[in-house]
Design a protein around this motif. Sequence first.
Motif, PDB file in Angstrom:
ATOM      1  N   HIS A  78     -15.200   0.716  14.161  1.00 32.59           N
ATOM      2  CA  HIS A  78     -14.821  -0.602  13.659  1.00 32.59           C
ATOM      3  C   HIS A  78     -13.434  -0.495  13.056  1.00 32.59           C
ATOM      4  CE1 HIS A  78     -18.676  -2.690  14.111  1.00 32.59           C
ATOM      5  NE2 HIS A  78     -19.217  -1.513  13.863  1.00 32.59           N
ATOM      6  N   ARG A  79     -12.837  -1.655  12.819  1.00 35.87           N
ATOM      7  CA  ARG A  79     -11.515  -1.669  12.197  1.00 35.87           C
ATOM      8  C   ARG A  79     -11.476  -2.718  11.112  1.00 35.87           C
ATOM      9  NH1 ARG A  79      -6.750  -1.862  15.335  1.00 35.87           N
ATOM     10  NH2 ARG A  79      -7.942  -0.835  16.932  1.00 35.87           N
ATOM     11  N   TRP A  80     -10.589  -2.485  10.166  1.00 42.41           N
ATOM     12  CA  TRP A  80     -10.311  -3.469   9.119  1.00 42.41           C
ATOM     13  C   TRP A  80      -8.805  -3.676   9.109  1.00 42.41           C
ATOM     14  CZ3 TRP A  80     -13.987  -6.121   6.576  1.00 42.41           C
ATOM     15  CH2 TRP A  80     -13.557  -7.008   5.609  1.00 42.41           C
ATOM     16  N   THR A  81      -8.384  -4.933   9.213  1.00 44.03           N
ATOM     17  CA  THR A  81      -6.964  -5.265   9.264  1.00 44.03           C
ATOM     18  C   THR A  81      -6.528  -5.848   7.926  1.00 44.03           C
ATOM     19  OG1 THR A  81      -7.171  -5.716  11.618  1.00 44.03           O
ATOM     20  CG2 THR A  81      -5.234  -6.604  10.516  1.00 44.03           C
ATOM     21  N   PHE A  82      -5.396  -5.391   7.433  1.00 44.08           N
ATOM     22  CA  PHE A  82      -4.849  -5.855   6.156  1.00 44.08           C
ATOM     23  C   PHE A  82      -3.601  -6.685   6.390  1.00 44.08           C
ATOM     24  CE2 PHE A  82      -7.066  -1.976   5.106  1.00 44.08           C
ATOM     25  CZ  PHE A  82      -7.777  -2.353   3.982  1.00 44.08           C
ATOM     26  N   TRP A  83      -3.310  -7.586   5.487  1.00 44.49           N
ATOM     27  CA  TRP A  83      -2.046  -8.337   5.554  1.00 44.49           C
ATOM     28  C   TRP A  83      -0.903  -7.463   5.054  1.00 44.49           C
ATOM     29  CZ3 TRP A  83       0.370  -9.012   0.905  1.00 44.49           C
ATOM     30  CH2 TRP A  83      -0.421  -8.878  -0.229  1.00 44.49           C
ATOM     31  N   ALA A  84      -1.233  -6.482   4.194  1.00 48.04           N
ATOM     32  CA  ALA A  84      -0.245  -5.507   3.718  1.00 48.04           C
ATOM     33  C   ALA A  84      -0.909  -4.131   3.749  1.00 48.04           C
ATOM     34  CB  ALA A  84       0.199  -5.838   2.304  1.00 48.04           C
ATOM     35  N   LYS A  85      -0.263  -3.177   4.361  1.00 49.81           N
ATOM     36  CA  LYS A  85      -0.816  -1.835   4.526  1.00 49.81           C
ATOM     37  C   LYS A  85      -0.909  -1.117   3.183  1.00 49.81           C
ATOM     38  CE  LYS A  85       0.227   2.459   6.938  1.00 49.81           C
ATOM     39  NZ  LYS A  85       1.174   3.125   7.825  1.00 49.81           N
ATOM     40  N   GLY A 144      -1.280  -0.313  10.342  1.00 47.86           N
ATOM     41  CA  GLY A 144      -2.023  -0.313   9.084  1.00 47.86           C
ATOM     42  C   GLY A 144      -3.491  -0.634   9.205  1.00 47.86           C
ATOM     43  N   ASP A 145      -3.992  -0.865  10.425  1.00 48.79           N
ATOM     44  CA  ASP A 145      -5.428  -1.091  10.588  1.00 48.79           C
ATOM     45  C   ASP A 145      -6.181   0.192  10.276  1.00 48.79           C
ATOM     46  OD1 ASP A 145      -4.720  -3.581  11.452  1.00 48.79           O
ATOM     47  OD2 ASP A 145      -5.408  -3.333  13.510  1.00 48.79           O
ATOM     48  N   GLY A 200      -8.049  -9.295  -1.022  1.00 52.74           N
ATOM     49  CA  GLY A 200      -7.282  -8.156  -0.540  1.00 52.74           C
ATOM     50  C   GLY A 200      -8.036  -6.866  -0.791  1.00 52.74           C
ATOM     51  N   PHE A 201      -7.395  -5.919  -1.444  1.00 51.77           N
ATOM     52  CA  PHE A 201      -8.023  -4.639  -1.747  1.00 51.77           C
ATOM     53  C   PHE A 201      -7.592  -4.156  -3.122  1.00 51.77           C
ATOM     54  CE2 PHE A 201      -3.974  -3.501   0.115  1.00 51.77           C
ATOM     55  CZ  PHE A 201      -3.542  -2.444  -0.675  1.00 51.77           C
ATOM     56  N   LEU A 202      -8.381  -3.242  -3.659  1.00 46.48           N
ATOM     57  CA  LEU A 202      -8.052  -2.539  -4.905  1.00 46.48           C
ATOM     58  C   LEU A 202      -8.105  -1.052  -4.620  1.00 46.48           C
ATOM     59  CD1 LEU A 202     -10.405  -4.300  -7.509  1.00 46.48           C
ATOM     60  CD2 LEU A 202      -7.946  -4.629  -7.260  1.00 46.48           C
ATOM     61  N   TYR A 203      -7.303  -0.291  -5.318  1.00 52.77           N
ATOM     62  CA  TYR A 203      -7.432   1.163  -5.229  1.00 52.77           C
ATOM     63  C   TYR A 203      -8.624   1.602  -6.075  1.00 52.77           C
ATOM     64  CZ  TYR A 203      -3.066   1.472  -2.738  1.00 52.77           C
ATOM     65  OH  TYR A 203      -2.088   1.349  -1.775  1.00 52.77           O
TER      66      TYR A 203
END
Length: 107
Positions: A29-36, A67-68, A89-92
Amino acid sequence: MTSIIICTTPQKLLRKQGKDQHHAKTGEHRWTFWAKPKKLGVNDQIYFSTKKVIRGYFQIEDITPSGDILFRCDSWKDTPEIPIKKFRGFLYADTVKELQELENKKK
């Protein structure tokens, strides 16, 4: 490098895990981000939260030049449920104390 956390719907997480009736139980599977994510690397984890709780993670297999993030649905590992506020988005992962403690125990 460090792991990241994604906030998504329970249905989308089931799809990525291969646990819904319309998608393969194995495979990539893949996850695509708007910012890598800049601090992310192969073999890090991509944690998923749904309904304000971190549920578990996939092992990152590869990251494309765009960046996927690529991961296998059979790499899913449950974690103890960790409450988290909803976000976009994402968090570290190192920004969540309980998750950092969990990652340190794995080492």
